[in-house]
Write a protein that holds these residues in place. Structure first.
Motif, PDB file in Angstrom:
ATOM      1  N   ALA A  79     -10.232  -7.348  -3.753  1.00  0.00           N
ATOM      2  CA  ALA A  79     -11.093  -6.951  -2.639  1.00  0.00           C
ATOM      3  C   ALA A  79     -11.780  -5.629  -2.965  1.00  0.00           C
ATOM      4  N   ALA A  80     -13.077  -5.562  -2.695  1.00  0.00           N
ATOM      5  CA  ALA A  80     -13.829  -4.342  -2.987  1.00  0.00           C
ATOM      6  C   ALA A  80     -13.296  -3.151  -2.195  1.00  0.00           C
ATOM      7  N   SER A  81     -12.768  -3.406  -0.992  1.00  0.00           N
ATOM      8  CA  SER A  81     -12.216  -2.323  -0.172  1.00  0.00           C
ATOM      9  C   SER A  81     -10.995  -1.687  -0.828  1.00  0.00           C
ATOM     10  N   SER A  82     -10.285  -2.437  -1.679  1.00  0.00           N
ATOM     11  CA  SER A  82      -9.157  -1.882  -2.429  1.00  0.00           C
ATOM     12  C   SER A  82      -9.630  -1.280  -3.752  1.00  0.00           C
ATOM     13  N   MET A  83     -10.674  -1.867  -4.346  1.00  0.00           N
ATOM     14  CA  MET A  83     -11.194  -1.370  -5.610  1.00  0.00           C
ATOM     15  C   MET A  83     -11.804   0.018  -5.460  1.00  0.00           C
ATOM     16  N   CYS A  84     -12.473   0.269  -4.351  1.00  0.00           N
ATOM     17  CA  CYS A  84     -13.170   1.542  -4.157  1.00  0.00           C
ATOM     18  C   CYS A  84     -12.229   2.741  -4.236  1.00  0.00           C
ATOM     19  N   PRO A  85     -11.126   2.784  -3.471  1.00  0.00           N
ATOM     20  CA  PRO A  85     -10.225   3.939  -3.612  1.00  0.00           C
ATOM     21  C   PRO A  85      -9.582   4.028  -4.983  1.00  0.00           C
ATOM     22  N   LEU A 144      -1.552  11.555   2.073  1.00  0.00           N
ATOM     23  CA  LEU A 144      -1.695  13.005   1.978  1.00  0.00           C
ATOM     24  C   LEU A 144      -0.831  13.551   0.844  1.00  0.00           C
ATOM     25  N   SER A 145       0.293  12.907   0.576  1.00  0.00           N
ATOM     26  CA  SER A 145       1.159  13.355  -0.516  1.00  0.00           C
ATOM     27  C   SER A 145       0.427  13.334  -1.849  1.00  0.00           C
ATOM     28  N   ASP A 146      -0.388  12.301  -2.088  1.00  0.00           N
ATOM     29  CA  ASP A 146      -1.128  12.218  -3.349  1.00  0.00           C
ATOM     30  C   ASP A 146      -2.087  13.397  -3.507  1.00  0.00           C
ATOM     31  N   SER A 175      -8.241   8.599  -0.663  1.00  0.00           N
ATOM     32  CA  SER A 175      -7.128   8.444   0.280  1.00  0.00           C
ATOM     33  C   SER A 175      -7.576   8.061   1.686  1.00  0.00           C
ATOM     34  N   VAL A 176      -8.885   8.040   1.924  1.00  0.00           N
ATOM     35  CA  VAL A 176      -9.381   7.748   3.274  1.00  0.00           C
ATOM     36  C   VAL A 176      -9.224   6.263   3.604  1.00  0.00           C
TER      37      VAL A 176
END
Length: 335
Positions: free
Chosen positions: A91-97, A168-170, A189-190
């Protein structure tokens, strides 16, 4: 944050079209996309126009010696040892981050400087659940707002459908490692909740925040202000007087303090404490009396009170159904 110029190159024409369309429809404020499906045209482009490209997302077949030397490419497909890669057809929504996360690790990547700045809006109150509800309502009224919980144990848990597990940890690890490119770490992370709130998932472990030095916390503060992606960043922080919390209160463009008339003494003590901040002004502190007021005992202690009768500890679950007058009241609390 300026647009990231990304070049996509892959021989699967239909896939490239779909992927390019997704980025242009969903990330037009974040990415500028160029796309190629033929090696010849891609190589011609490299000869004349690659200097302004921030990242190449390319099939292994398109990798050449020049790109290997530059190091600003990500393999689109199966992982290759010692090379950055993202899985194709996910999914592109997962690829972007995932792309942004890889870019954040590139030491050679120049820091992005935005001409825009973000306002830091701190929600602060001894009434913990009411405070978090206030913060989520403020974050939910605009896609230009971002919610970040700085609580060790957040009361509300936002959900989203993305497989993005960065938090936020990352970002805090990234700062501790002094990697730079913090804007990319934040971008990656958004998330967007099922109810439409932009947020960064909370810390995996509260020790990640407790172990920050004052200097590292200052780096986080400066990075959020200079990010520029969101106009208002709504921080949901714990009500204490630790040095780190005081740093956030000093930095904030405004501090929103929601409370009820059930426990007046702690609120009046809090008022005295906040009034003593070095840069405290009446306009910076936004006192919000929530629920049915009952009496006017607080009027003698506050020059300017905001009355939100509809606000309670459970308002966060209904923020997307608030009537327009309530939304206008929320907007009046912001810088």
């Amino acid at each position: 944050m300026p647009l990231i110029h990304m070049v996509i190159a892959d021989r699967d024409v239909e896939y490239v079209q779909r992927l390019t369309q997704w980025f242009r429809e969903n990330k037009s404020q974040q990415f500028q996309i160029s796309a190629f499906t033929e090696e010849e045209s891609f190589n011609r482009y490299l000869l004349t126009c690659d200097s302004d490209v921030d990242v190449f997302l390319i099939e292994e077949k398109f990798v050449n010696a020049e790109l290997t030397q530059k190091g600003n490419f990500i393999i689109l497909g199966k992982p290759i040892p010692n090379l950055p890669s993202v899985q194709k057809y996910q999914a592109a929504s997962s690829m972007c981050p995932a792309i942004l996360s890889l870019m954040s690790q590139w030491n050679h990547q120049p820091e992005w400087e935005s001409t825009c700045k973000s306002n830091i809006v701190v929600c602060f109150s001894p009434e913990t659940q009411l405070k978090s509800s206030m913060a989520l309502c403020l974050a939910g009224i605009s896609q230009d707002h971002l919610y970040i919980s700085m609580e060790a144990f957040p009361f509300y848990s936002l959900q989203n459908e993305s497989s993005n597990r960065r938090s936020l940890s990352d970002i805090l690890y990234h700062i501790k490692a002094s990697k730079g490119n913090i804007a990319f770490a934040m971008e990656s992370s958004v998330c967007c909740s099922d109810t439409g709130i932009n947020f960064i998932p909370p810390m995996d472990n509260p020790k990640d925040l407790w172990e920050l030095t004052s200097k590292e916390n200052g780096t986080l503060m400066e990075s959020l202000v200079s990010w520029g992606h969101f106009t208002n960043i709504i921080l949901d922080i714990e009500c204490n007087t630790s040095p780190m919390v005081l740093q956030w209160l000093e930095l904030a463009s405004c501090v929103v303090i929601p409370f009820t008339n059930r426990h007046p003494i702690p609120i009046l003590k809090l008022k005295n404490m906040l009034s003593g901040l070095s840069n405290s002004t009446p306009d910076k502190l936004r006192w919000v009396l929530a629920g049915e007021n009952g009496d006017d005992m607080f009027l003698q202690h506050f020059d300017d009170l905001h009355f939100l009768q509809w606000l309670n500890s459970y308002s966060a679950g209904n923020f997307d159904r608030l009537p327009e007058p309530a939304v206008e009241q929320l907007k009046a609390l912001l810088p």
